[in-house]
Write an enzyme that holds these catalytic residues in place. Structure first.
Site, short mmCIF file in Angstrom:
data_model
loop_
_atom_site.label_atom_id
_atom_site.label_comp_id
_atom_site.label_asym_id
_atom_site.label_seq_id
_atom_site.Cartn_x
_atom_site.Cartn_y
_atom_site.Cartn_z
N ARG A 286 0.86 -0.96 -0.14
CA ARG A 286 0.08 -0.12 0.02
C ARG A 286 0.79 1.23 -0.23
O ARG A 286 0.78 2.18 -0.54
CB ARG A 286 -1.05 -0.01 1.24
CG ARG A 286 -2.48 -0.62 1.03
CD ARG A 286 -2.03 -2.25 0.55
NE ARG A 286 -3.41 -2.81 0.40
CZ ARG A 286 -3.73 -3.57 1.58
NH1 ARG A 286 -3.12 -3.70 2.65
NH2 ARG A 286 -4.77 -4.33 1.20
N ASP A 315 0.38 -7.07 -2.97
CA ASP A 315 -1.31 -6.76 -2.71
C ASP A 315 -1.85 -6.14 -4.00
O ASP A 315 -1.04 -6.01 -5.05
CB ASP A 315 -1.21 -5.87 -1.36
CG ASP A 315 -2.66 -6.34 -0.70
OD1 ASP A 315 -3.64 -6.23 -1.46
OD2 ASP A 315 -2.34 -6.83 0.56
N HIS A 385 -6.34 -10.32 -3.68
CA HIS A 385 -5.40 -9.23 -3.65
C HIS A 385 -4.38 -9.16 -4.68
O HIS A 385 -3.27 -8.83 -4.53
CB HIS A 385 -4.66 -9.08 -2.12
CG HIS A 385 -5.61 -8.93 -0.94
ND1 HIS A 385 -5.92 -7.50 -0.49
CD2 HIS A 385 -6.42 -9.92 -0.21
CE1 HIS A 385 -6.83 -7.77 0.52
NE2 HIS A 385 -7.08 -9.12 0.67
N ASP A 449 -6.08 -14.47 2.05
CA ASP A 449 -7.51 -13.73 2.60
C ASP A 449 -8.30 -13.21 1.81
O ASP A 449 -7.92 -12.76 0.54
CB ASP A 449 -6.82 -12.57 3.61
CG ASP A 449 -5.61 -11.66 3.03
OD1 ASP A 449 -5.13 -12.10 1.89
OD2 ASP A 449 -5.77 -10.35 3.30
N GLU A 450 -9.61 -12.88 2.01
CA GLU A 450 -10.35 -11.98 1.51
C GLU A 450 -10.70 -12.35 0.03
O GLU A 450 -10.82 -11.26 -0.60
CB GLU A 450 -9.80 -10.42 1.77
CG GLU A 450 -9.91 -10.10 3.21
CD GLU A 450 -9.44 -8.49 3.35
OE1 GLU A 450 -10.15 -8.05 4.33
OE2 GLU A 450 -8.50 -8.32 2.78
N TRP A 518 -6.91 -13.49 12.17
CA TRP A 518 -6.87 -12.11 12.14
C TRP A 518 -8.14 -11.43 12.25
O TRP A 518 -8.30 -10.58 12.80
CB TRP A 518 -6.16 -11.64 10.87
CG TRP A 518 -6.89 -11.75 9.61
CD1 TRP A 518 -6.82 -12.94 8.79
CD2 TRP A 518 -8.02 -10.81 8.91
NE1 TRP A 518 -7.75 -12.83 7.79
CE2 TRP A 518 -8.38 -11.43 7.60
CE3 TRP A 518 -8.65 -9.72 9.34
CZ2 TRP A 518 -9.11 -11.14 6.96
CZ3 TRP A 518 -9.34 -9.28 8.45
CH2 TRP A 518 -9.79 -9.70 7.34
N ASP A 545 -2.75 -0.24 12.44
CA ASP A 545 -3.41 0.81 11.89
C ASP A 545 -4.49 1.01 12.34
O ASP A 545 -5.15 2.15 11.86
CB ASP A 545 -3.62 0.43 10.29
CG ASP A 545 -4.43 -0.98 9.98
OD1 ASP A 545 -4.18 -1.95 10.94
OD2 ASP A 545 -5.13 -0.85 9.16
#
Ligand code: ACM
Length: 640
Positions: A286, A315, A385, A449-450, A518, A545
């Protein structure tokens, strides 16, 4: 320095009938020219839906947190004048001043792009609460500046501070080198402070005697203090380093805050870590962190006796690791700019920004970490990602898949590598070949993930794979993919690490697999029951964060809630793990996701004191934790 030509102000306000509320955006023309026929882009984590209602503007497009608007036809903006417009239809409400525009730029009719400065997101219609004090003064019952606090310490305070500790005659080469390593670490972290060690005898110094002994626990050490000498017993190289680091901390505290801290005159420290995995993750996708900054974070981890650096190298926003077989990954796949395949995101403006690590630099980081007893676990985040990888290598896309057929939680359309395309595995095989030649870690982290619900469901190739193999849905496909990845890693002598969703849809073989819990703490226990090794990284405690207080003016993300330093410190990740499953919990880890980390000041504000809080949670037995002691000592932390 030239003054800004344009500035963007933005404010958020609640709306009774719409939980997302609305933005009011004002562009101020500070230039000497009248502008007309322009477009305005900004990046904001509070995103609009597909058809936002705009007042005095037209919505043009959005990609993840990139947004672009145009003024009404015919509008021109003279020097000193403002264009103000409203946006409704946000996907969620803003909660903090960092939830609005992070950057902006203008595109004029000739295609040129111009920087726009951006202020904080203001709150309208409600009180904008100032950020509170996050850390109490603290107090120590024992005047010794050790962080993490040791398992056992029984010390009496001395009245003098040795000028420096120096090795007794007969110290081995490894012991001399260990002193040199910790001394250099100290000098990098505190370049103005007096050194704790010297390799030659020092007037008013104190002798340091070493003893290597088999009975000392792995990574453990024992320190015995007396008026004429300090003795350090250790069993391995990490224990030797940690004993020396603690001595450096004691001396530094006593010198820096003599009213609070002393150097021990007598007594003992008997110490070994609570957990074998004391980790910190860094998202360099990022935002890009130059090699020197990565090394600095590793130095800080070493100072807190942490031993694992989880390097999140790819990512949606960028692929940061050079892969010689696919140079496009670190050309197309890193550059974010107004005219690039990857649009500006997360604080980027008119200027394209890139950044990646050559393989030589990655090796340099691995060596730097290894010299400080830290293992680098690299991550490439797949199959989701992967926007940057797919932008660089479009032939990995199923050409028949409808574009924008699914979106990630961050708003990226069609961002997953396709498990039904054999080239995906050929690509990853070459990536793994190059990674294993750089990273000696037994574990390669592959993300996992995700992956959004519905991913691949509009891909005819994925559909036919499902039919052929009898696979159910997105997560069945994900499990098929992960199992193949696990086999590819095994072929290269490595094991799979990933985020907790790797277990979905059938998961992978748990033997040798390590997953990071997580999403919420309970997930960790569930994974352990399924036979996976687990590292606890719950967002609600260890995502650095996240905002540290609920007030509007406190910066940071808040999707996992508010994470005050006190909570990070006192949280007991082992939670409800029954005795039989405790060995599966390998340890704890801080995660530094970089969406909000626009500069070092943000980094320092959000990472401290919570990173050392995780370090103490990773090292110190639960009964040895003491929030007020921690608050007093953590003030001596090095800054990033
Ligand atoms: C994650 O925070 N998506 C691992």
């Amino acid at each position: 320095m030239a003054t800004a030509q344009f500035r963007l102000e933005n404010a958020w306000h609640p709306i009774a009938r719409d939980e997302g509320g609305g933005f009011v955006v004002t562009l101020v023309n500070l230039s000497a020219e009248t502008i007309a026929d322009f477009k305005l882009a900004y990046t904001s984590l509070t995103r609009v839906g597909d058809a936002p209602a705009c007042g005095n503007a037209a919505f043009l497009r959005r990609n993840a947190n990139f947004h672009q608007y145009a003024p009404p036809a015919g509008l021109s903006l003279a020097p000193g004048r403002s264009w103000r417009f409203t946006v409704e239809g946000l996907l969620r409400p803003a909660r903090h001043r960092t939830d609005g525009a992070k950057s902006a730029y203008l595109t004029l009719a000739d295609g040129s792009h111009h920087a726009v400065e951006v202020g904080d997101l203001m709150l309208e219609g409600r009180h904008s609460e100032p950020a509170p004090q996050l850390l109490p003064e603290g107090e120590v019952r024992e005047p010794f500046s050790i962080l993490p606090w040791p398992a056992k310490a029984s010390l009496t305070a001395g009245d003098t501070i040795p000028v420096a500790l120096h090795p007794a005659a007969g110290a081995t080469l490894d012991e001399l080198r260990a002193i040199d390593t910790v001394l250099s670490l100290f000098q990098r972290l505190y370049s103005v402070a007096h050194v704790p060690f010297a390799l030659a005898p020092v007037h008013e110094g104190r002798v340091l005697r070493f003893a290597r002994q088999d009975g000392v626990a792995p990574s453990g050490y024992e320190l015995t203090f007396a008026a004429d000498a300090v003795k350090l017993r250790y069993g391995d190289a990490a224990g030797l380093q940690y004993g020396l680091t603690v001595l450096a901390q004691l001396l530094h505290g006593a010198r820096t805050k003599p009213d609070t801290f002393r150097f021990p005159a007598s007594g003992m420290i008997l110490d070994a870590p609570r957990y074998g995995w004391r980790g910190c993750h860094l998202d360099v996708s990022r935002q890009f962190y130059p090699v020197a900054d990565v090394k600095r974070l590793i130095d800080i981890l070493a100072w807190f006796r942490m031993n694992t650096f989880h390097w999140h190298l790819t990512d949606d926003e960028a692929w940061r690791l050079e892969i010689k077989a696919f140079p496009e990954l670190t050309t197309v796949g890193v550059l974010r700019g107004p005219d690039e395949p990857l649009l500006p995101q997360l604080g980027n403006g008119a200027e394209p920004v890139g950044g990646f690590y050559t393989q030589e630099q990655a090796r340099e980081v691995v060596a730097h970490a290894a010299a400080l007893a830290i293992e680098v676990v690299p991550e490439i985040d797949i199959p989701g990602h992967s926007t940057a990888a797919l932008a660089a290598l479009p032939d990995l896309i199923d050409g028949q898949e409808a574009p924008d057929s699914y979106r990630s939680v961050q708003g990226y359309p069609n961002n997953a590598l396709n498990p039904a395309i054999e080239r995906t595995y050929e690509f990853l095989g070459k990536v793994f070949d190059e990674m294993v030649a750089i990273f000696p870690s037994k574990l390669i982290h592959i993300g996992g993930d995700e992956v959004a619900a519905n991913t691949w469901m509009a891909s005819p190739l994925a559909r036919s794979l499902m039919e052929r193999e009898g696979i159910e849905g997105t997560f069945g496909l994900q499990s098929y993919f992960m199992k193949r990845i696990q086999g590819m890693l095994a072929d290269r002598g490595r094991s799979l690490a990933g985020w907790d969703e790797v277990s979905h849809g059938g998961g992978v073989d748990p033997a040798g697999t390590l997953l990071m819990a997580w999403q919420k703490p309970e997930v960790g226990l569930e994974l352990a029951k399924q036979g996976y090794d687990v590292v606890m990284t719950p967002g609600q405690a260890y995502y650095l964060d996240m905002v540290q207080a609920s007030e509007w003016q406190e910066p940071g993300a808040s999707w996992a809630g508010t994470v005050p330093p006190h909570h990070t410190y006192t949280y007991e990740a082992v939670g409800e793990f029954p005795e039989a499953l405790k060995p599966r919990m390998r340890g704890v880890q801080a995660c530094i996701w970089s969406e909000h980390f626009l500069n070092r000041d943000y980094f320092n504000h959000l990472v401290f004191p919570r990173l050392p809080a995780v370090a103490e949670a990773a090292w110190t037995p639960a009964e040895g934790k003491d929030w007020l002691r921690f608050a007093a000592i953590v003030r001596l932390s090095p800054r990033y």
